[in-house]
Motif scaffolding. Structure first.
Motif, PDB file in Angstrom:
ATOM      1  N   GLY A 139      56.415  55.915 -23.543  1.00 53.98           N
ATOM      2  CA  GLY A 139      55.507  55.369 -22.550  1.00 53.98           C
ATOM      3  C   GLY A 139      55.896  54.015 -22.003  1.00 53.98           C
ATOM      4  O   GLY A 139      55.141  53.410 -21.234  1.00 53.98           O
ATOM      5  N   LYS A 140      57.080  53.522 -22.373  1.00 56.53           N
ATOM      6  CA  LYS A 140      57.557  52.220 -21.898  1.00 56.53           C
ATOM      7  C   LYS A 140      58.764  52.395 -20.989  1.00 56.53           C
ATOM      8  O   LYS A 140      59.519  53.362 -21.115  1.00 56.53           O
ATOM      9  N   VAL A 141      58.955  51.439 -20.082  1.00 58.51           N
ATOM     10  CA  VAL A 141      60.117  51.426 -19.191  1.00 58.51           C
ATOM     11  C   VAL A 141      60.934  50.177 -19.482  1.00 58.51           C
ATOM     12  O   VAL A 141      60.445  49.044 -19.342  1.00 58.51           O
ATOM     13  N   PHE A 142      62.172  50.401 -19.908  1.00 54.47           N
ATOM     14  CA  PHE A 142      63.107  49.330 -20.249  1.00 54.47           C
ATOM     15  C   PHE A 142      64.231  49.365 -19.217  1.00 54.47           C
ATOM     16  O   PHE A 142      64.829  50.408 -18.979  1.00 54.47           O
ATOM     17  N   CYS A 143      64.533  48.223 -18.620  1.00 58.92           N
ATOM     18  CA  CYS A 143      65.542  48.169 -17.554  1.00 58.92           C
ATOM     19  C   CYS A 143      66.588  47.112 -17.903  1.00 58.92           C
ATOM     20  O   CYS A 143      66.239  46.012 -18.340  1.00 58.92           O
ATOM     21  N   ILE A 144      67.849  47.464 -17.724  1.00 58.68           N
ATOM     22  CA  ILE A 144      68.930  46.512 -17.995  1.00 58.68           C
ATOM     23  C   ILE A 144      69.844  46.398 -16.779  1.00 58.68           C
ATOM     24  O   ILE A 144      70.303  47.399 -16.227  1.00 58.68           O
ATOM     25  N   ILE A 145      70.082  45.142 -16.363  1.00 54.61           N
ATOM     26  CA  ILE A 145      70.948  44.820 -15.232  1.00 54.61           C
ATOM     27  C   ILE A 145      71.890  43.715 -15.671  1.00 54.61           C
ATOM     28  O   ILE A 145      71.471  42.588 -15.931  1.00 54.61           O
ATOM     29  N   THR A 146      73.179  44.033 -15.783  1.00 54.11           N
ATOM     30  CA  THR A 146      74.162  43.030 -16.164  1.00 54.11           C
ATOM     31  C   THR A 146      75.339  43.075 -15.199  1.00 54.11           C
ATOM     32  O   THR A 146      75.620  44.115 -14.601  1.00 54.11           O
ATOM     33  N   ASP A 147      75.995  41.931 -14.993  1.00 48.89           N
ATOM     34  CA  ASP A 147      77.144  41.832 -14.091  1.00 48.89           C
ATOM     35  C   ASP A 147      76.789  42.314 -12.685  1.00 48.89           C
ATOM     36  O   ASP A 147      77.292  43.323 -12.210  1.00 48.89           O
ATOM     37  N   ALA A 148      75.921  41.559 -12.040  1.00 49.67           N
ATOM     38  CA  ALA A 148      75.402  41.954 -10.728  1.00 49.67           C
ATOM     39  C   ALA A 148      75.687  40.872  -9.696  1.00 49.67           C
ATOM     40  O   ALA A 148      75.319  39.711  -9.894  1.00 49.67           O
ATOM     41  N   GLY A 149      76.336  41.258  -8.602  1.00 51.02           N
ATOM     42  CA  GLY A 149      76.626  40.297  -7.550  1.00 51.02           C
ATOM     43  C   GLY A 149      75.416  39.921  -6.725  1.00 51.02           C
ATOM     44  O   GLY A 149      75.289  38.780  -6.269  1.00 51.02           O
ATOM     45  N   ILE A 159      63.370  47.156 -11.128  1.00 52.38           N
ATOM     46  CA  ILE A 159      62.706  45.984 -11.707  1.00 52.38           C
ATOM     47  C   ILE A 159      61.193  46.113 -11.589  1.00 52.38           C
ATOM     48  O   ILE A 159      60.452  45.790 -12.526  1.00 52.38           O
ATOM     49  N   SER A 160      60.724  46.624 -10.463  1.00 51.06           N
ATOM     50  CA  SER A 160      59.278  46.722 -10.236  1.00 51.06           C
ATOM     51  C   SER A 160      58.592  47.676 -11.199  1.00 51.06           C
ATOM     52  O   SER A 160      57.391  47.576 -11.435  1.00 51.06           O
ATOM     53  N   ARG A 161      59.345  48.598 -11.787  1.00 47.57           N
ATOM     54  CA  ARG A 161      58.787  49.579 -12.704  1.00 47.57           C
ATOM     55  C   ARG A 161      58.864  49.152 -14.166  1.00 47.57           C
ATOM     56  O   ARG A 161      58.249  49.765 -15.038  1.00 47.57           O
ATOM     57  N   ALA A 162      59.610  48.098 -14.432  1.00 45.97           N
ATOM     58  CA  ALA A 162      59.931  47.743 -15.811  1.00 45.97           C
ATOM     59  C   ALA A 162      58.762  47.103 -16.549  1.00 45.97           C
ATOM     60  O   ALA A 162      58.065  46.234 -16.016  1.00 45.97           O
ATOM     61  N   ASP A 163      58.583  47.526 -17.799  1.00 48.05           N
ATOM     62  CA  ASP A 163      57.744  46.807 -18.754  1.00 48.05           C
ATOM     63  C   ASP A 163      58.561  45.732 -19.458  1.00 48.05           C
ATOM     64  O   ASP A 163      58.048  44.674 -19.830  1.00 48.05           O
ATOM     65  N   TYR A 164      59.851  46.048 -19.656  1.00 44.15           N
ATOM     66  CA  TYR A 164      60.795  45.160 -20.345  1.00 44.15           C
ATOM     67  C   TYR A 164      62.070  45.108 -19.524  1.00 44.15           C
ATOM     68  O   TYR A 164      62.574  46.135 -19.085  1.00 44.15           O
ATOM     69  N   LEU A 165      62.608  43.897 -19.335  1.00 45.72           N
ATOM     70  CA  LEU A 165      63.742  43.718 -18.433  1.00 45.72           C
ATOM     71  C   LEU A 165      64.807  42.828 -19.060  1.00 45.72           C
ATOM     72  O   LEU A 165      64.513  41.714 -19.515  1.00 45.72           O
ATOM     73  N   ASN A 208      60.147  40.846  -7.427  1.00 49.00           N
ATOM     74  CA  ASN A 208      60.109  42.295  -7.619  1.00 49.00           C
ATOM     75  C   ASN A 208      59.311  42.764  -8.824  1.00 49.00           C
ATOM     76  O   ASN A 208      59.066  43.962  -8.961  1.00 49.00           O
ATOM     77  N   MET A 209      58.906  41.901  -9.717  1.00 49.28           N
ATOM     78  CA  MET A 209      58.216  42.321 -10.931  1.00 49.28           C
ATOM     79  C   MET A 209      56.874  42.960 -10.627  1.00 49.28           C
ATOM     80  O   MET A 209      56.180  42.589  -9.675  1.00 49.28           O
ATOM     81  N   GLY A 210      56.535  43.938 -11.465  1.00 48.77           N
ATOM     82  CA  GLY A 210      55.212  44.524 -11.414  1.00 48.77           C
ATOM     83  C   GLY A 210      54.286  43.826 -12.393  1.00 48.77           C
ATOM     84  O   GLY A 210      54.723  43.059 -13.262  1.00 48.77           O
ATOM     85  N   GLU A 211      52.986  44.097 -12.279  1.00 44.65           N
ATOM     86  CA  GLU A 211      52.019  43.450 -13.163  1.00 44.65           C
ATOM     87  C   GLU A 211      52.228  43.811 -14.624  1.00 44.65           C
ATOM     88  O   GLU A 211      51.807  43.077 -15.523  1.00 44.65           O
ATOM     89  N   GLN A 212      52.880  44.950 -14.874  1.00 46.38           N
ATOM     90  CA  GLN A 212      53.067  45.407 -16.245  1.00 46.38           C
ATOM     91  C   GLN A 212      54.238  44.737 -16.953  1.00 46.38           C
ATOM     92  O   GLN A 212      54.398  44.882 -18.173  1.00 46.38           O
TER      93      GLN A 212
END
Length: 267
Positions: A139-149, A159-165, A208-212
């Motif tokens: 039931g959780k959404v974890f998002c990882i973004i590394t090495d991004a121009g 990002i907007s869907r993430a509970d954890y980023l 871009n963050m959501g309230e969650q």
């Protein structure tokens, strides 16, 4: 319960572990297997808990140990076709991934592995290919973004869907530009296929963050052109300018470059 550990986040080696009571997913393989085994023992874990290995891109600090880890643990390795080819051609990867263990992913196409629903998404960087991962479990959404121009619309949506980023805060622009790096490297790092600076990271979160969204970890800090406290304070200041208070509206932490973080419980 879903849990998360970073075993290293920076140019010396990147490796992240997300796990449930029954399943475990590793992201990137830039830390040696003997070091990982020690870290796992230190936290009362066992390497047998790792069932899947996902790779973001084919730069050495993310893949140098992928073949040995996959071979020793009999792990399937998930990456885009271009990243798999890049692994084959990267001289830093002394043991290649066995053909039977190679599995393809494609940006925008979700894949179910055990307890995890994993959706790769394109991340601009000067590698053969690069993806972030949006991972859904328990039931959780974890998002990882590394090495991004830079941040694309697709990345912003994730990002907007993430509970954890987990998101890159690679460098302080002033430190980089006034530092000893040669000009061509400064141009590469600050380009649209380079790395996010602290301010751009803060803007990406705030816009871009959501309230969650409840927890953010800053990753892939430069040793020469950043400092953990500077990254955290810069991102905090950007968030505050949008009326978002770190420690109240969300938790903000910095991942260590060469050491584990400890275990985070994502409840």
């Amino acid at each position: 319960m879903l849990r998360f550990i970073s075993f290293g986040s920076g140019s010396s080696g990147n490796c992240y572990f997300l796990y449930t009571g029954n399943d475990g997913l590793m992201i990137d393989a830039g830390v040696g297997i003997r070091t990982l085994k020690k870290y796992f023992r230190d936290y009362g874990l066992n390497m047998s808990q790792v069932h899947h290995l996902f790779i973001t891109h084919d730069h050495a600090d993310h893949i140098k140990c992928v073949g040995s880890i996959s071979h020793d643990l009999h792990l399937p390795v998930y990456a885009t076709e271009l990243v798999h080819k890049g692994i084959d051609h990267n001289y830093c990867v002394t043991r290649k991934v066995d053909p039977v263990d190679r599995h393809m992913v494609e940006a925008g196409l979700p894949i179910r592995v055990g307890d995890f629903l994993v959706t790769p998404f394109t991340v601009p960087h000067d590698s053969s290919d690069n993806v972030g991962y949006m991972i859904e479990a328990e039931g959780k959404v974890f998002c990882i973004i590394t090495d991004a121009g830079h941040i694309t619309e697709e990345m912003a949506s994730c990002i907007s869907r993430a509970d954890y980023l987990v998101i890159e805060a690679n460098h302080d622009r002033e430190m980089l530009m006034s530092g000893p790096y040669p000009q061509h490297l400064k141009v590469r790092i600050t380009s649209g296929t380079g790395h996010l600076n602290n301010n751009a990271c803060g803007e990406a979160i705030a816009q871009n963050m959501g309230e969650q969204l409840c927890q953010v970890w800053l990753c892939h800090l430069s040793e020469e052109n950043n400092h953990p406290e500077l990254a955290r304070k810069t991102v905090e200041a950007v968030l505050r300018s949008y009326g978002i208070i770190a420690g109240k509206d969300l938790q903000l932490e910095v991942l260590r470059r060469t050491m584990p973080t400890g275990i985070f419980e994502l409840d």
